[in-house]
Design a protein around this motif. Structure first.
Motif, short mmCIF file in Angstrom:
data_model
loop_
_atom_site.label_atom_id
_atom_site.label_comp_id
_atom_site.label_asym_id
_atom_site.label_seq_id
_atom_site.Cartn_x
_atom_site.Cartn_y
_atom_site.Cartn_z
N ILE A 25 0.84 -1.20 0.00
CA ILE A 25 0.00 0.00 0.00
C ILE A 25 0.88 1.25 0.00
O ILE A 25 2.01 1.23 0.50
N ASP A 26 0.35 2.32 -0.56
CA ASP A 26 1.04 3.61 -0.56
C ASP A 26 0.58 4.36 0.68
O ASP A 26 -0.46 5.03 0.68
N VAL A 27 1.34 4.23 1.75
CA VAL A 27 0.94 4.77 3.05
C VAL A 27 0.69 6.28 2.99
O VAL A 27 -0.34 6.76 3.47
N PRO A 28 1.61 7.10 2.44
CA PRO A 28 1.37 8.55 2.43
C PRO A 28 0.09 8.94 1.69
O PRO A 28 -0.66 9.83 2.13
N VAL A 29 -0.16 8.29 0.55
CA VAL A 29 -1.37 8.61 -0.21
C VAL A 29 -2.63 8.24 0.57
O VAL A 29 -3.59 9.02 0.66
N LEU A 30 -2.63 7.06 1.18
CA LEU A 30 -3.79 6.64 1.96
C LEU A 30 -3.97 7.52 3.19
O LEU A 30 -5.09 7.85 3.58
N GLN A 31 -2.86 7.93 3.82
CA GLN A 31 -2.97 8.79 4.99
C GLN A 31 -3.59 10.13 4.60
O GLN A 31 -4.48 10.65 5.30
#
Length: 395
Positions: A25-31
């Protein structure tokens, strides 16, 4: 068209066992996405891997951060609750659970293929139709050494949502979890899929060639009795072109289920998996070809089909007719013969059949003779019959 067999060969990464949620998962984008969602709805989220690591989080409550998860014993309650809540939840669904700290938690799983790699959590809230048990929470404060006044103040800041709002929020989170699951898996298998593309195309071409060259006629029938596709043998057997067959319904091809009853028969097929029967298939020239028909239930995605194998049994029917005629001729000759004739077992002499001359001579009815032995009816003496049987065997 018949369903393309793209589901027959599924691209699968060779090893998913070492892949973690953070890898896919792309953590920064999801955050950033969930920060915006929280700003609009004030509904928090936790995306947490199976090791308890919070990868994405919004809307965490003080009662959780400053109290429940700040003390080892109550933090163990949180971790135990997370484990119980997140285990065995089917993909696309969610489970709610009143944790050991007496607050509500809800989780929906994130999958990688068929492997569980994390969860989306919505937690630490009350429903607006329930009243918190303040005596219980005071006891919590004393047990775990919280400052009672600050703890109860944090408790009063805990969100109180309607059950409808929670259901809608978890419906959204469940869809988000499924989207993450599918996207993650797709990204991982993409390179493998590209490598396998030529092999898959060759396999599909071979499958299609095998279907087209099969000796049996094959019809793909839809659940509403349309002919969706056919193979070359179906065209040869019926005399119709493929285009003509696709315009005809199952009942027009002589299958014994009229369109009005097809839904009922298709339900039977769905339940049993296959159906076998004999019928007559009308050709374009107006002939009726005796056929054996096998329906096999096939589910392709959301589509339900009957893969129908139709075999020409004209030669078998001719042989059966010839055998039946031969038996009838023998029976007529046997029963009308002026000589006494009987058919019986060799060892026991038990009668299987006798002709009319036999019955007239000995004065028995057929019912009295069939199944009885010649000795029981007194037609032989045992010693004489035994000598006769030995001579027959010696010949």
């Amino acid at each position: 068209m018949a369903p393309e067999l793209t589901n027959v060969v599924t691209a699968t990464p060779q090893d998913l066992s070492n892949i973690e949620l953070a890898d896919v998962i792309d953590v920064p984008v999801l955050q950033a996405l969930m920060d915006d969602y929280y700003a609009l709805t004030h509904i928090g989220i936790g995306i947490i891997d199976l090791h308890g690591r919070v990868l994405v989080g919004t809307g965490w409550q003080d009662v959780c951060d400053k109290f429940h998860r700040a003390v080892a014993e109550s933090r163990a309650y949180c971790q135990e609750s997370d484990l119980l809540l997140a285990t065995g939840v089917p993909p696309g669904t969610f489970r709610e659970y009143r944790c050991k700290n007496n607050m509500w938690d809800i989780a929906t799983p994130i999958m990688l293929g068929d492997r569980h790699i994390g969860n989306i959590f919505l937690g630490q809230f009350f429903y607006d139709d329930e009243e918190p048990d303040y005596e219980y929470f005071r006891a919590q404060a004393h047990r775990f050494g919280y400052d009672e006044k600050e703890y109860l103040a944090a408790l009063d800041r805990v969100p109180r949502w309607s059950r409808e709002k929670v259901q809608r929020a978890m419906g959204f989170y469940s869809k988000l979890a499924q989207m993450i699951s599918r996207a993650s898996y797709t990204n991982i298998v993409l390179s493998d899929t590209l490598k396998q593309q030529k092999q898959l195309a060759d396999a599909l071409q071979l499958t299609r060639s095998s279907v087209d060259t099969a000796s049996d006629a094959i019809f793909w029938l839809t659940s509403d009795a349309r002919i969706q596709d056919v193979n070359s043998s179906a065209c040869r057997l019926s005399g119709h072109s493929r285009e003509e067959l696709l315009c005809l319904g199952a009942d027009a091809m002589g299958f014994p289920f009229a369109a009005a009853k097809w839904s009922e028969q298709f339900a039977t097929l769905r339940r049993q998996g296959s159906l076998l029967f004999e019928s007559e298939l009308p050709t374009k020239a107006g002939d009726l070809v005796p056929v054996e028909v096998v329906f096999n239930y096939v589910r392709h995605g959301t589509e339900e089909l009957a893969c129908t194998f139709v075999r020409d049994i004209s030669k078998r029917k001719q042989a059966e007719d010839a055998l039946r005629d031969s038996k009838e001729k023998f029976s007529r000759t046997f029963h009308s013969a002026p000589s006494i004739l009987s058919i019986s077992s060799l060892e026991e002499g038990r009668f299987i059949d006798v002709n009319d001359a036999f019955l007239q001579l000995f004065g028995f009815s057929r019912k009295e003779v069939i199944g009885q032995t010649s000795l029981a009816l007194g037609l032989w003496e045992k010693s004489i019959r035994d000598r006769f049987i030995r001579k027959l065997k010696d010949r």
